[in-house]
Enzyme design. Structure first.
Site, PDB file in Angstrom:
ATOM      1  N   LEU A   1       1.189  -1.174  -0.321  1.00 35.72           N
ATOM      2  CA  LEU A   1      -0.234  -0.289   0.021  1.00 35.72           C
ATOM      3  C   LEU A   1       0.621   1.054  -0.321  1.00 35.72           C
ATOM      4  O   LEU A   1       0.389   2.308   0.262  1.00 35.72           O
ATOM      5  CB  LEU A   1      -1.207  -0.090   1.782  1.00 35.72           C
ATOM      6  CG  LEU A   1      -2.117  -1.039   1.068  1.00 35.72           C
ATOM      7  CD1 LEU A   1      -3.074  -0.698   2.588  1.00 35.72           C
ATOM      8  CD2 LEU A   1      -3.202  -1.131  -0.358  1.00 35.72           C
TER       9      LEU A   1
ATOM     10  N   TYR B   1      15.315   3.175 -14.740  1.00 36.16           N
ATOM     11  CA  TYR B   1      13.681   2.085 -14.113  1.00 36.16           C
ATOM     12  C   TYR B   1      13.887   1.087 -15.383  1.00 36.16           C
ATOM     13  O   TYR B   1      13.909   0.155 -14.722  1.00 36.16           O
ATOM     14  CB  TYR B   1      12.578   3.507 -14.593  1.00 36.16           C
ATOM     15  CG  TYR B   1      11.722   2.736 -15.171  1.00 36.16           C
ATOM     16  CD1 TYR B   1      10.499   1.733 -14.034  1.00 36.16           C
ATOM     17  CD2 TYR B   1      10.829   2.609 -16.397  1.00 36.16           C
ATOM     18  CE1 TYR B   1       9.570   1.244 -14.112  1.00 36.16           C
ATOM     19  CE2 TYR B   1       9.467   2.162 -16.734  1.00 36.16           C
ATOM     20  CZ  TYR B   1       9.202   1.327 -15.221  1.00 36.16           C
ATOM     21  OH  TYR B   1       7.823   0.737 -15.912  1.00 36.16           O
TER      22      TYR B   1
END
Ligand code: UDP
Length: 329
Positions: free
Chosen positions: A33, A141
């Protein structure tokens, strides 16, 4: 099949959970989360709030839930941040994924579906982009995703892991009923930002570069509906029955759309005017990225249902109207 969806409370993961249920599978969600939203996953689905890099917790879930296959969507995905804070990206996107794979192997789970990205190709020499293009990422990334892809190949060869890695183009849209959708904090993706500019939640949308060598001078991208992406993840299951197999697929519609076309489409769908500011190019943005996804279509029978940009934006707009502030939690 019992499927652990890592990052199942995030944008693509939560849509995949819905598609798994619709296809008669049993999703179990793991999400810490940090970026995910608890309310993106219905309360009936088993939910574990923990880190994918925690072998004890993950091992217990794999055993207790009799997991047969793991889908992995949990990653940091801000390209600019990956350049300034690469440690974070190598740690979360590569090291934690390695821990997850080790935990799977230690518990005899050998089927894996991985979210990769067209950013692993860097700046392509030819378009549309096929899977055999050289992979030369231009930011950490993309590099961390490519590193995982390479790790998967070695693990398939050595340990009999079977895997599919999907190289996504620009995920877009929301569930058809508008009940779940895109909610990033901070939001950097074009379509939600343009919708915010249309509704006045943002002053304007900045177009990053109007002098590219493209038909209208703005960047071309391949916007693919998140439910279409999700369905490919399920269509690949049969391929994973053979131990040690690995496959890579581009997932995009194959249709390039410019930034200006997105703005026009949002105006057409919403009936609202989008205030626009023309700005400098954003560092690291290739002029055009769009997929040749015929491999996924032929080998997996993957069908793109959302072929029209307008229909994709309609779903994003429906989600936005129902949830202007995004998820509650
Ligand atoms: N873009 C833009 N203004 C924004 C955000 C994005 O002009 O505020 C452009 C960006 O330069 C790229 C396209 O929109 O050409 C899609 O960007 P996004 O960040 O949504 O996805 P990316 O292609 O970078 O993964």
């Amino acid at each position: 099949m019992n499927v652990l969806v890592v990052g199942g409370a995030g944008y693509i993961g939560s849509h995949c959970v819905r598609q798994l249920e619709a296809a008669g599978h049993r999703p179990v969600v793991l999400d810490n989360l940090v970026f995910g939203h608890r309310s993106a996953v219905s309360a009936e689905i088993p939910f574990y709030d923990c880190d994918l890099g925690d072998p004890e917790a993950v091992g217990k879930i794999l055993r207790e839930e009799s997991i047969e296959l793991v889908m992995h969507f949990a990653a940091f995905a801000y390209v600019g941040e990956s350049v300034t804070e690469p440690r974070k990206y190598y740690e979360n996107n590569f090291v934690a994924t390695l821990r997850l794979l080790e935990t799977m192997l230690d518990n005899g789970v050998k089927k894996f579906v991985f979210s990769s990205t067209c950013a692993t190709y860097g700046e392509p020499d030819t378009l549309p982009m096929v899977e055999t293009l050289p992979q030369a990422p231009i930011n950490p990334y993309g590099q961390t995703k490519l590193d995982v892809e390479n790790c998967l190949k070695a693990f398939a060869h050595a340990y009999g892991l079977s895997f599919a890695a999907f190289r996504y183009f620009n995920a877009a849209g929301a569930a058809e009923d508008g009940s779940i959708g895109e909610d990033h904090n901070p939001e950097t993706h074009l379509i939600p930002l343009v919708i915010d500019a249309a509704t006045g939640r943002r002053e304007h949308i900045k177009i990053f570069g109007t002098d590219y060598d493209t038909p209208d001078g703005t960047c071309l991208r391949d916007y693919v509906h998140v439910d279409d992406l999700s369905r490919a993840h399920i269509a690949v299951f049969d391929k994973l029955n053979e131990p040690g197999t690995g496959c890579f697929y581009n997932l995009g519609t194959g249709k390039p759309n410019s930034v200006r076309e997105i703005i026009d489409a949002v105006e057409a769908v919403t009936g609202l005017k989008v205030p626009v500011v023309e700005d400098e190019r954003r560092a690291g943005d290739p002029p055009a990225l769009y997929a040749d996804s015929s491999k996924a279509q032929q080998e997996l029978g993957w069908k793109i249902r959302y072929t029209e940009l307008k229909d994709i934006i309609e779903t994003a707009w429906r989600w936005h109207k129902a949830h202007p502030d995004g998820f509650d939690d």
